[in-house]
Design an enzyme around this catalytic site. Structure first.
Site, PDB file in Angstrom:
ATOM      1  N   HIS A  56       0.846  -1.201   0.000  1.00 20.83           N
ATOM      2  CA  HIS A  56       0.000   0.000   0.000  1.00 20.83           C
ATOM      3  C   HIS A  56       0.879   1.248   0.000  1.00 20.83           C
ATOM      4  O   HIS A  56       2.019   1.205   0.423  1.00 20.83           O
ATOM      5  CB  HIS A  56      -0.833   0.101   1.295  1.00 20.83           C
ATOM      6  CG  HIS A  56      -1.640  -1.100   1.639  1.00 20.83           C
ATOM      7  ND1 HIS A  56      -3.001  -1.118   1.530  1.00 20.83           N
ATOM      8  CD2 HIS A  56      -1.287  -2.312   2.138  1.00 20.83           C
ATOM      9  CE1 HIS A  56      -3.470  -2.290   1.948  1.00 20.83           C
ATOM     10  NE2 HIS A  56      -2.454  -3.037   2.319  1.00 20.83           N
ATOM     11  N   THR A  58       0.464   5.079   1.940  1.00 17.46           N
ATOM     12  CA  THR A  58      -0.381   5.618   3.011  1.00 17.46           C
ATOM     13  C   THR A  58      -1.240   6.790   2.557  1.00 17.46           C
ATOM     14  O   THR A  58      -2.223   7.126   3.227  1.00 17.46           O
ATOM     15  CB  THR A  58       0.476   6.116   4.190  1.00 17.46           C
ATOM     16  OG1 THR A  58       1.378   7.113   3.692  1.00 17.46           O
ATOM     17  CG2 THR A  58       1.254   4.974   4.838  1.00 17.46           C
ATOM     18  N   GLU A 123       2.399  -1.095   4.540  1.00 12.29           N
ATOM     19  CA  GLU A 123       2.147   0.287   4.144  1.00 12.29           C
ATOM     20  C   GLU A 123       3.483   0.969   3.862  1.00 12.29           C
ATOM     21  O   GLU A 123       4.444   0.787   4.619  1.00 12.29           O
ATOM     22  CB  GLU A 123       1.424   1.059   5.259  1.00 12.29           C
ATOM     23  CG  GLU A 123      -0.024   0.680   5.454  1.00 12.29           C
ATOM     24  CD  GLU A 123      -0.984   1.377   4.480  1.00 12.29           C
ATOM     25  OE1 GLU A 123      -0.503   2.195   3.649  1.00 12.29           O
ATOM     26  OE2 GLU A 123      -2.190   1.096   4.546  1.00 12.29           O
ATOM     27  N   ASP A 171      -3.777   2.148  -4.726  1.00 15.51           N
ATOM     28  CA  ASP A 171      -2.420   2.169  -4.179  1.00 15.51           C
ATOM     29  C   ASP A 171      -1.759   0.800  -4.300  1.00 15.51           C
ATOM     30  O   ASP A 171      -2.469  -0.212  -4.286  1.00 15.51           O
ATOM     31  CB  ASP A 171      -2.436   2.638  -2.713  1.00 15.51           C
ATOM     32  CG  ASP A 171      -3.219   1.724  -1.781  1.00 15.51           C
ATOM     33  OD1 ASP A 171      -4.365   1.353  -2.128  1.00 15.51           O
ATOM     34  OD2 ASP A 171      -2.691   1.367  -0.726  1.00 15.51           O
TER      35      ASP A 171
HETATM   36 ZN   LIG Z   1      -4.162   0.475   0.667  1.00 13.14          ZN
END
Ligand SMILES: [Zn+2]
Length: 256
Positions: A56, A58, A123, A171
């Site tokens: 991901h 953030t 993340e 993302d």
């Molecule tokens: Zn995400």
């Protein structure tokens, strides 16, 4: 009488200790054994483990704020991840790998749903538009090497949040260097130079084989483009077909 009173006090103290321990260790976990069954243990088992790693960004680009959100909630509700990779390459771990972090949400990959239960979430702190830092990508590659080795997750089983939730998540952004990860053997990547796909090649079927949910083709194509072409356009071209042809051949090659 004295013994009974002592026993009562001990039980009360234990229950207070249990309550405090419960507070310190986060959400309460349901008992793992049925009261209906006789416990007759077998030694032939191991811990359940993740099968996939989800990356991901953030959308924050500020470590303190990112850590705060991952320990509380964002505008949609409570969220977390197993790891946060800061802009300077420092790695924070927020949730044990054996526990279920709240990072994937409603998602589907290779027919699997409830990806929170079967994935490790990482993340990467980034504002959602800027390039990722060199230190960040170097740290991420080291972390991926560590996790895949320790947990026995295939090095190709690394996807983006946008890949598993097309149309809902975007993302990591087009700035994410999937090709650099691929040069270290992480993620499923195509062989260069590309070979043109044969006539009649079914691009959507190949996307489904890679893992994409193609129930809304437009969303799946945008997610595929973000990952493999660093763009977010809606229609497939001959380069996409050649990439998918390469990925399909890799996935269908006999295991050695
Ligand atoms: Zn995400």
């Amino acid at each position: 009488m004295t013994a009974r009173r002592h026993g009562f006090r001990l039980a009360a103290a234990l229950s207070v200790a249990a309550m405090l321990a419960g507070c310190a260790s986060g959400p309460q976990v349901a008992p793992q054994r049925s009261p209906l069954a006789h416990w007759s243990p077998s030694p032939n088992f191991n811990a359940r483990k993740a099968q996939l790693i989800v990356l991901h960004h953030t959308s924050i680009g500020d470590t303190e704020a990112a850590l705060r959100v991952l320990k509380t909630h964002n505008s949609q509700g409570p969220v977390s991840a197993h790891y946060l990779v800061e802009m300077d390459g420092r790695i924070d771990q927020l949730v044990d790998e054996g526990d279920r972090a709240w990072q994937a949400g409603a998602s589907r990959w290779a027919g699997m749903t409830d990806l929170n239960s079967s994935s490790i979430g990482i993340e990467i702190d980034n504002d959602g538009h800027s390039p990722f830092t060199q230190a960040q990508i170097d740290a991420l590659i080291r972390l991926l090497a560590d996790i895949t080795t320790r947990l026995g997750i295939p090095r190709t089983a690394i996807v983006g949040h946008g890949d598993i939730a097309p149309g809902r998540k975007d993302d990591p952004s087009v700035q994410f260097p999937w090709d650099r990860l691929a040069s270290y053997g992480f993620g499923l990547w195509f062989d260069a130079p590309l070979t043109p796909a044969p006539p009649g090649f079914d691009t959507l079927a190949a996307m489904r084989l890679v893992g994409y949910d193609v129930s809304v083709p437009r969303d799946a194509i945008i997610a595929f483009h973000r990952h493999y072409r660093a763009m977010e356009t809606e229609s497939l071209d001959s380069t996409d077909a050649a990439i998918l042809y390469s990925l399909q051949r890799k996935l269908m090659a006999p295991r050695q």
